[in-house]
Design an enzyme around this catalytic site. Sequence first.
Site, PDB file in Angstrom:
ATOM      1  N   CYS A   1     -71.885  11.385  32.859  1.00 54.56           N
ATOM      2  CA  CYS A   1     -73.111  10.653  32.496  1.00 54.56           C
ATOM      3  C   CYS A   1     -74.288  11.583  32.216  1.00 54.56           C
ATOM      4  O   CYS A   1     -75.293  11.159  31.643  1.00 54.56           O
ATOM      5  CB  CYS A   1     -73.494   9.675  33.601  1.00 54.56           C
ATOM      6  SG  CYS A   1     -72.198   8.490  33.950  1.00 54.56           S
TER       7      CYS A   1
ATOM      8  N   HIS B   1     -80.856   7.777  32.460  1.00 54.05           N
ATOM      9  CA  HIS B   1     -79.476   7.284  32.346  1.00 54.05           C
ATOM     10  C   HIS B   1     -79.413   5.888  32.962  1.00 54.05           C
ATOM     11  O   HIS B   1     -79.941   5.644  34.044  1.00 54.05           O
ATOM     12  CB  HIS B   1     -78.545   8.247  33.090  1.00 54.05           C
ATOM     13  CG  HIS B   1     -77.167   7.706  33.249  1.00 54.05           C
ATOM     14  ND1 HIS B   1     -76.467   7.146  32.198  1.00 54.05           N
ATOM     15  CD2 HIS B   1     -76.355   7.608  34.337  1.00 54.05           C
ATOM     16  CE1 HIS B   1     -75.294   6.736  32.636  1.00 54.05           C
ATOM     17  NE2 HIS B   1     -75.202   6.998  33.932  1.00 54.05           N
TER      18      HIS B   1
ATOM     19  N   ASN C   1     -73.569   0.610  31.885  1.00 53.77           N
ATOM     20  CA  ASN C   1     -73.578   2.073  31.960  1.00 53.77           C
ATOM     21  C   ASN C   1     -72.654   2.618  30.865  1.00 53.77           C
ATOM     22  O   ASN C   1     -71.434   2.429  30.930  1.00 53.77           O
ATOM     23  CB  ASN C   1     -73.095   2.494  33.353  1.00 53.77           C
ATOM     24  CG  ASN C   1     -73.066   4.001  33.544  1.00 53.77           C
ATOM     25  OD1 ASN C   1     -73.182   4.765  32.594  1.00 53.77           O
ATOM     26  ND2 ASN C   1     -72.912   4.421  34.789  1.00 53.77           N
TER      27      ASN C   1
HETATM   28  O1  UT7 Z   1     -73.581   6.822  36.191  1.00 53.91           O
HETATM   29  C1  UT7 Z   1     -72.934   7.337  37.314  1.00 53.91           C
HETATM   30  C2  UT7 Z   1     -71.871   6.386  37.691  1.00 53.91           C
HETATM   31  N1  UT7 Z   1     -72.468   5.200  38.265  1.00 53.91           N
HETATM   32  C3  UT7 Z   1     -72.363   4.971  39.544  1.00 53.91           C
HETATM   33  O2  UT7 Z   1     -71.788   5.753  40.226  1.00 53.91           O
HETATM   34  C4  UT7 Z   1     -72.958   3.729  40.105  1.00 53.91           C
HETATM   35  C5  UT7 Z   1     -73.541   4.009  41.464  1.00 53.91           C
HETATM   36  N2  UT7 Z   1     -73.352   2.923  42.419  1.00 53.91           N
HETATM   37  C6  UT7 Z   1     -73.810   1.666  42.227  1.00 53.91           C
HETATM   38  O3  UT7 Z   1     -74.370   1.345  41.211  1.00 53.91           O
HETATM   39  C7  UT7 Z   1     -73.629   0.681  43.363  1.00 53.91           C
HETATM   40  O4  UT7 Z   1     -73.240   1.366  44.532  1.00 53.91           O
HETATM   41  C8  UT7 Z   1     -72.615  -0.452  43.032  1.00 53.91           C
HETATM   42  C9  UT7 Z   1     -73.208  -1.388  41.995  1.00 53.91           C
HETATM   43  C10 UT7 Z   1     -71.318   0.147  42.518  1.00 53.91           C
HETATM   44  C11 UT7 Z   1     -72.311  -1.273  44.287  1.00 53.91           C
HETATM   45  O5  UT7 Z   1     -73.525  -1.802  44.803  1.00 53.91           O
HETATM   46  P1  UT7 Z   1     -73.830  -1.710  46.362  1.00 53.91           P
HETATM   47  O6  UT7 Z   1     -75.084  -2.410  46.605  1.00 53.91           O
HETATM   48  O7  UT7 Z   1     -73.723  -0.249  46.747  1.00 53.91           O
HETATM   49  O8  UT7 Z   1     -72.669  -2.585  46.969  1.00 53.91           O
HETATM   50  P2  UT7 Z   1     -71.541  -2.155  48.019  1.00 53.91           P
HETATM   51  O9  UT7 Z   1     -70.581  -1.193  47.397  1.00 53.91           O
HETATM   52  O10 UT7 Z   1     -72.208  -1.759  49.294  1.00 53.91           O
HETATM   53  O11 UT7 Z   1     -70.811  -3.529  48.251  1.00 53.91           O
HETATM   54  C12 UT7 Z   1     -71.438  -4.611  48.932  1.00 53.91           C
HETATM   55  C13 UT7 Z   1     -70.454  -5.757  49.015  1.00 53.91           C
HETATM   56  C14 UT7 Z   1     -69.085  -5.353  49.516  1.00 53.91           C
HETATM   57  O12 UT7 Z   1     -68.575  -6.419  50.299  1.00 53.91           O
HETATM   58  P3  UT7 Z   1     -68.656  -6.349  51.913  1.00 53.91           P
HETATM   59  O13 UT7 Z   1     -67.941  -5.099  52.305  1.00 53.91           O
HETATM   60  O14 UT7 Z   1     -70.136  -6.290  52.215  1.00 53.91           O
HETATM   61  O15 UT7 Z   1     -67.994  -7.608  52.313  1.00 53.91           O
HETATM   62  C15 UT7 Z   1     -68.260  -5.231  48.253  1.00 53.91           C
HETATM   63  O16 UT7 Z   1     -66.887  -5.471  48.481  1.00 53.91           O
HETATM   64  O17 UT7 Z   1     -70.249  -6.294  47.693  1.00 53.91           O
HETATM   65  C16 UT7 Z   1     -68.853  -6.308  47.409  1.00 53.91           C
HETATM   66  N3  UT7 Z   1     -68.681  -6.094  45.978  1.00 53.91           N
HETATM   67  C17 UT7 Z   1     -68.774  -7.080  45.075  1.00 53.91           C
HETATM   68  N4  UT7 Z   1     -69.005  -8.390  45.189  1.00 53.91           N
HETATM   69  C18 UT7 Z   1     -69.055  -9.124  44.061  1.00 53.91           C
HETATM   70  C19 UT7 Z   1     -68.450  -4.915  45.336  1.00 53.91           C
HETATM   71  N5  UT7 Z   1     -68.375  -5.132  43.999  1.00 53.91           N
HETATM   72  C20 UT7 Z   1     -68.579  -6.461  43.824  1.00 53.91           C
HETATM   73  C21 UT7 Z   1     -68.623  -7.283  42.687  1.00 53.91           C
HETATM   74  N6  UT7 Z   1     -68.860  -8.613  42.856  1.00 53.91           N
HETATM   75  N7  UT7 Z   1     -68.439  -6.812  41.440  1.00 53.91           N
END
Ligand code: UT7
Length: 367
Positions: free
Chosen positions: A113, A252, A282
């Site tokens: 990225c 980005h 993204n």
């Molecule tokens: O450009 C460089 C590459 N980009 C990245 O690396 C992106 C960086 N990371 C992010 O943007 C965020 O960390 C995410 C959008 C990927 C995830 O958001 P988050 O607020 O960090 O969520 P999380 O991973 O802490 O997940 C929270 C909850 C989890 O459930 P539990 O464990 O709380 O029950 C996940 O399983 O949300 C769940 N979850 C979803 N729920 C609905 C994860 N993905 C989804 C989804 N829909 N698509």
Amino acid sequence: MTKTRATIIGWGKCVPPVKLTNADLEQMVDTSDQWIVERTGMHERRISHVEVTDLAEVAAKRALASAGLEPTDIDLLVLATVTPEITLPSNACFLQERLGAVNAAAFDLNAACSGFVYSTAVASSMIEAGIAQRALVIGAEKLHFLMDYHDRNHCILFGDGAGAAIYEGRADGSGVLANDLGADGKAGQAMVSPVLGTRGQLDRPRDPASDRLHFEGKTVFKHAVRGMEGSVRRTLDEAGLSVDDVDLVVPHQANFRIIEATCNRLGVPMEKVVLNIADHGNTSAASIPMALNDALTDGRVRPGATVLFTAFGGGLTWGSNVMVWGDRIEPVATSDADLPPTDKTVFDLLETNRAFFAPFHKAGSDS
Ligand code: UT7
């Protein structure tokens, strides 16, 4: 004597026509429009029916028209991508041939990225050193190839597209003032795609259990905010500027919350930030030139403005560029270059992906 620096004199963008909306994703994985919008700011992204070089070609032709240049005027072509259609020859060489940019040195650059900020640093340094005069820098991605459309942890985030910019050496006070680039290979284990490359046995069949993206979004999120904040501060320091001097930030487009958190830490008001994440998700190396194109189309770039690019991504890598915009804010001409049409739906385009990964998820090994 005023120093020669690299100034953007042309820009272009290419987005494939087929959309992947949050409603479409609700039919593929256990997610919701509300979750995706709240956690990422994304509403839709594009899924390409063509190869990455096709996307790059259209963006490049639009950028050349915008600059009022012929392909033969370009002497450096850098294509930033993490999804090359093949690795030999480079996709930049494919593109050089397609454009007829016969005077250009051409190579691909993979910094995930951060690819466009890395490429801008390379092109601007080569222009300052007198090695190149006019550089075509493109970010192009077909990221859907790396996804698993049964895995909600990553498939909601990424989209396809291309953006291009043309840098020209100018000695009028405009141009790239400073760059900052960095990497942390150890932390790179947070985002790994084994799909493209030579690792493994030649006769090994593709396996949905191993040939899939390993992605720790939360880890990358934390690194991203800290990484971009530090990179922006170092870039501005080198240029002798403060945060208040910046007129426009083109970050980005990884996640709205990452952008907002970074800008809050830096003290940049969100009115100065270019966002198109809602429409494109993204798009990795393509995201900054695509967003820059949108900012120009919307009349948000003024002559003499201080413009900042900053990015973070796989590797892990990060980087920033700060520049004084030149006098061009309107395209010299437009190009009628476009992608071939398609009658495929997004479900048609993702059918092979879903069929390939289905056995892995049926085995109950969902990540
Ligand atoms: O450009 C460089 C590459 N980009 C990245 O690396 C992106 C960086 N990371 C992010 O943007 C965020 O960390 C995410 C959008 C990927 C995830 O958001 P988050 O607020 O960090 O969520 P999380 O991973 O802490 O997940 C929270 C909850 C989890 O459930 P539990 O464990 O709380 O029950 C996940 O399983 O949300 C769940 N979850 C979803 N729920 C609905 C994860 N993905 C989804 C989804 N829909 N698509």
